[in-house]
Design a protein around this motif. Structure first.
Motif, PDB file in Angstrom:
ATOM      1  N   UNK A  18       0.832  -1.205   0.000  1.00 13.17           N
ATOM      2  CA  UNK A  18       0.000   0.000   0.000  1.00 13.17           C
ATOM      3  C   UNK A  18       0.865   1.252   0.000  1.00 13.17           C
ATOM      4  N   UNK A  19       1.936   1.237   0.787  1.00 17.71           N
ATOM      5  CA  UNK A  19       2.827   2.389   0.848  1.00 17.71           C
ATOM      6  C   UNK A  19       3.461   2.695  -0.494  1.00 17.71           C
ATOM      7  N   UNK A  26       1.103   9.177  -6.012  1.00 19.97           N
ATOM      8  CA  UNK A  26       1.205  10.604  -5.674  1.00 19.97           C
ATOM      9  C   UNK A  26       2.263  11.291  -6.537  1.00 19.97           C
ATOM     10  N   UNK A  27       3.402  10.629  -6.708  1.00 20.36           N
ATOM     11  CA  UNK A  27       4.476  11.195  -7.540  1.00 20.36           C
ATOM     12  C   UNK A  27       4.005  11.372  -8.980  1.00 20.36           C
ATOM     13  N   UNK A  28       3.347  10.363  -9.527  1.00 20.52           N
ATOM     14  CA  UNK A  28       2.842  10.459 -10.899  1.00 20.52           C
ATOM     15  C   UNK A  28       1.797  11.568 -11.025  1.00 20.52           C
ATOM     16  N   UNK A  29       0.933  11.678 -10.007  1.00 18.02           N
ATOM     17  CA  UNK A  29      -0.068  12.731 -10.020  1.00 18.02           C
ATOM     18  C   UNK A  29       0.565  14.113 -10.047  1.00 18.02           C
ATOM     19  N   UNK A  30       1.607  14.299  -9.250  1.00 17.86           N
ATOM     20  CA  UNK A  30       2.303  15.594  -9.198  1.00 17.86           C
ATOM     21  C   UNK A  30       3.014  15.884 -10.521  1.00 17.86           C
ATOM     22  N   UNK A  31       3.718  14.875 -11.056  1.00 18.46           N
ATOM     23  CA  UNK A  31       4.458  15.064 -12.307  1.00 18.46           C
ATOM     24  C   UNK A  31       3.528  15.424 -13.467  1.00 18.46           C
ATOM     25  N   UNK A  32       2.383  14.744 -13.540  1.00 16.58           N
ATOM     26  CA  UNK A  32       1.492  14.923 -14.680  1.00 16.58           C
ATOM     27  C   UNK A  32       0.549  16.120 -14.547  1.00 16.58           C
ATOM     28  N   UNK A  61      -1.410  15.418  -5.865  1.00 10.88           N
ATOM     29  CA  UNK A  61      -1.124  14.177  -5.138  1.00 10.88           C
ATOM     30  C   UNK A  61      -2.413  13.477  -4.717  1.00 10.88           C
ATOM     31  N   UNK A  62      -3.392  14.240  -4.271  1.00 11.40           N
ATOM     32  CA  UNK A  62      -4.665  13.647  -3.842  1.00 11.40           C
ATOM     33  C   UNK A  62      -5.401  13.026  -5.015  1.00 11.40           C
ATOM     34  N   UNK A  63      -5.389  13.679  -6.170  1.00 12.96           N
ATOM     35  CA  UNK A  63      -6.026  13.103  -7.358  1.00 12.96           C
ATOM     36  C   UNK A  63      -5.372  11.764  -7.707  1.00 12.96           C
ATOM     37  N   UNK A  64      -4.051  11.713  -7.600  1.00 12.79           N
ATOM     38  CA  UNK A  64      -3.344  10.480  -7.923  1.00 12.79           C
ATOM     39  C   UNK A  64      -3.583   9.350  -6.942  1.00 12.79           C
ATOM     40  N   UNK A  65      -3.821   9.699  -5.681  1.00 13.37           N
ATOM     41  CA  UNK A  65      -3.939   8.667  -4.636  1.00 13.37           C
ATOM     42  C   UNK A  65      -5.375   8.398  -4.192  1.00 13.37           C
TER      43      UNK A  65
END
Length: 265
Positions: A18-19, A26-32, A61-65
């Motif tokens: 999960x971690x 979160x990283x992908x959400x921020x990058x994109x 980050x929230x959108x990604x996670x």
């Protein structure tokens, strides 16, 4: 992203952690998403611009996670813009402080001082977040999705991202989005109907009292307990009894080990 690939090559089982899933989604959400959201607002005031950057990172980050958080933890924070406005700068300071602590580990006095500062910032961070999240409106709870709904939600996010980056495909992506959105709610409705049809309240009676279990499909949840001496914690169901159609089944047993097993099923 490259670090995630390297970690998976070393230990493929991390893909089911999960971690790991939360960190890299979160990283992908921020990058994109950060490059597309940040230009939506501009301020010549530096402090306001810094706050906006923190909020953009938070939203991306929230959108990604979000799908993963709902899938595993069954809740979605409504106050993440406020909590992340505190947590992100504090985390940045803690990372810098930890590096400084490692660099000064050979100087006892300086290392001790940096350690106290880190401890104090950590204390303030945890207390402030705990205070904010204690309010009932801080999060949407009892959100349950299965693996299919998780994939559909991520598909909606991916299609939206593609539409934002490739405007010439916007109309096509919009159609795909609507189809997936409708599919998500249709699937969710069918799943709820099936859950209602396969739901029952089971009353287990034994010498110390009785326990009521909620059977949903092949899963059991403790929903109510009447015991003179409780010997194990209750696992509360995310389903509300008064919102469900159910039939009641009763049986009795004197086998306490069976009761304990069912309560933790």
């Amino acid at each position: 992203v490259a670090s995630g690939v390297m970690l998976l090559l070393i230990n493929p089982n991390l893909l089911f952690s999960v971690g790991f899933q939360l960190s890299y989604s979160a990283v992908l959400g921020i990058i994109l998403l950060y490059p597309k959201i940040y230009p939506l607002f501009y301020s010549r005031f530096r402090l306001l611009d810094i706050i906006w950057k923190v909020e953009v990172v938070s939203v991306a980050a929230v959108i990604g996670t979000a799908p993963i958080s709902v899938y595993y933890f069954h809740q979605f924070s409504l106050i993440f813009p406020l909590t992340n406005l505190i947590a992100i700068p504090a985390a940045y300071i803690l990372v810098i402080g930890s590096i400084a602590l490692f660099a000064c580990s050979g100087i006892a006095f300086l290392a001790g001082l940096i350690g106290q500062i880190i401890s104090f910032i950590t204390f303030l961070l945890t207390k402030s977040i705990a205070y904010i999240t204690q309010f009932s409106f801080s999060a949407l709870s009892n959100l349950f999705i299965d693996g299919t709904e998780l994939i559909l939600l991520f598909s909606l996010i991916v299609i939206t991202t593609i539409a934002v980056y490739q405007l010439r495909y916007f109309k096509k992506m919009t159609i795909f989005f609507l189809l997936l959105f409708i599919s998500f709610w249709l699937y969710r409705g069918i799943r709820k109907i099936n859950a209602y049809q396969n739901t029952a309240i089971i009353s287990v009676e034994e010498k110390h009292g009785n326990t009521e279990l909620l059977k949903v499909g092949n899963k059991l949840y403790v929903v109510e307990q009447h015991k003179s001496e409780a010997t194990y914690p209750l696992t509360l169901s995310g389903y509300q009894r008064h919102k469900m159609l159910y039939q009641k089944e009763e049986f009795s047993t004197s086998d306490e080990s069976s009761i304990a097993f069912l309560s933790n099923f």
